[in-house]
Design an enzyme around this catalytic site. Structure first.
Site, PDB file in Angstrom:
ATOM      1  N   HIS A 180      -1.179   4.530   7.555  1.00 43.51           N
ATOM      2  CA  HIS A 180      -0.482   5.085   6.216  1.00 43.51           C
ATOM      3  C   HIS A 180      -0.088   6.590   5.987  1.00 43.51           C
ATOM      4  O   HIS A 180      -0.560   7.449   6.685  1.00 43.51           O
ATOM      5  CB  HIS A 180      -1.638   4.690   5.215  1.00 43.51           C
ATOM      6  N   ASP A 186      -5.863   6.971   9.309  1.00 47.63           N
ATOM      7  CA  ASP A 186      -5.830   5.869   9.880  1.00 47.63           C
ATOM      8  C   ASP A 186      -4.532   5.851  10.915  1.00 47.63           C
ATOM      9  O   ASP A 186      -4.410   4.767  11.630  1.00 47.63           O
ATOM     10  CB  ASP A 186      -5.871   4.492   9.061  1.00 47.63           C
ATOM     11  N   SER A 227       0.730  -1.038  -0.026  1.00 51.53           N
ATOM     12  CA  SER A 227       0.032   0.080  -0.101  1.00 51.53           C
ATOM     13  C   SER A 227       0.849   1.351   0.114  1.00 51.53           C
ATOM     14  O   SER A 227       0.602   2.337  -0.666  1.00 51.53           O
ATOM     15  CB  SER A 227      -0.983  -0.179   1.484  1.00 51.53           C
TER      16      SER A 227
END
Length: 263
Positions: free
Chosen positions: A219, A216, A54
């Site tokens: 990230h 979050d 990611s």
């Protein structure tokens, strides 16, 4: 001692489950950041591929130009004085064991440059780290055999993640540092160029977590990706110059009208 060890394991497992509840599932995919960068520049485009998880995919960015691949592709286009065609094989949730499939897709584009960011999910999902480093080394070797330089951002120190608390924070830091060292050895042995992200990037996230992390708190935010690109760029350019992909330093043309054109 056995009771203490069992208690510590129970605490870590409980913390890991709570963290999984805190971190939302990736409902919104990262921006589809692929296409031609610097279309107004002369010459045939360099082909760049970005692989990994990611972080490499740009989860948490809201626009293609905020993703790591586009930021680095723009810089390479500027230094090379040529367009860059960016392909992204990275996806959210990828582990090092997913790299063979990503490499298989990447080599079809005959890349001139390959960039890999992977390892965080191997740490947090308690994957065997020795196997993770081996998968990475094999991926680098296959890409090198395809004729392109490979630059790898090694695993950052995940002990910096805000939601983690001791003892889970300590374990995450230990595992990520161990993996980064193993990745470095595997990448160098396969002929790649490692970038020590823990050394270069973590101080900024530790100093300003509110701005560097996304919603979050796991990230990066767009500002975090910009900082990641800034610290990755010098070793990336040095590797590309060593491989003859881009010229030695000198005044380069601006990337006027630089953009990503989706297919």
């Amino acid at each position: 001692m056995a009771a203490l060890a069992a208690g510590t394991v129970a605490v870590i497992v409980g913390q890991a489950r709570r963290v999984q509840r805190i971190v939302p599932v990736a409902m919104q995919p990262p921006p589809r950041a692929e296409g031609l960068i610097g279309a107004r520049l002369p010459g045939p485009p360099l082909t760049m591929t970005i692989l990994g998880d990611s972080f490499a995919a740009g989860y948490g960015a809201t626009r293609p130009r905020e993703t790591l691949g586009v930021l680095l592709g723009t810089a390479v286009a500027r230094r090379a004085g040529r367009p860059v065609r960016l392909h992204r094989q990275a996806f959210v949730g990828a582990m090092s064991s997913d790299l063979p499939h990503q490499v298989q897709a990447a080599v079809k584009h005959e890349p001139d440059i390959a960039i890999i960011f992977v390892g965080g999910n191997d740490v947090t999902r308690f994957a065997p780290l020795k196997a993770a480093a081996r998968h990475l080394g094999e991926a680098v070797g296959r890409l090198r055999a395809a004729g392109c330089p490979v630059i790898v951002g090694t695993c950052p120190d995940l002990g910096v993640l805000p939601p983690l608390r001791p003892p889970l924070r300590w374990l995450a830091a230990l595992r990520s540092r161990w993996l980064a060292h193993a990745q470095t050895d595997a990448v160098v042995a396969a002929g790649g160029f490692p970038i020590p992200l823990a050394e270069l990037l973590n101080p900024y996230f530790e100093a300003d977590p509110v701005r560097m992390f996304g919603a979050d708190r796991f990230h990066p935010s767009p500002a975090g990706y910009a900082r990641a690109a800034a610290v990755s760029l010098p070793p990336l350019l040095a590797a590309l110059r060593a491989e003859g992909v881009i010229p030695v330093p000198g005044p380069g043309p601006a990337v006027s009208g630089c953009s990503v054109v989706r297919r």
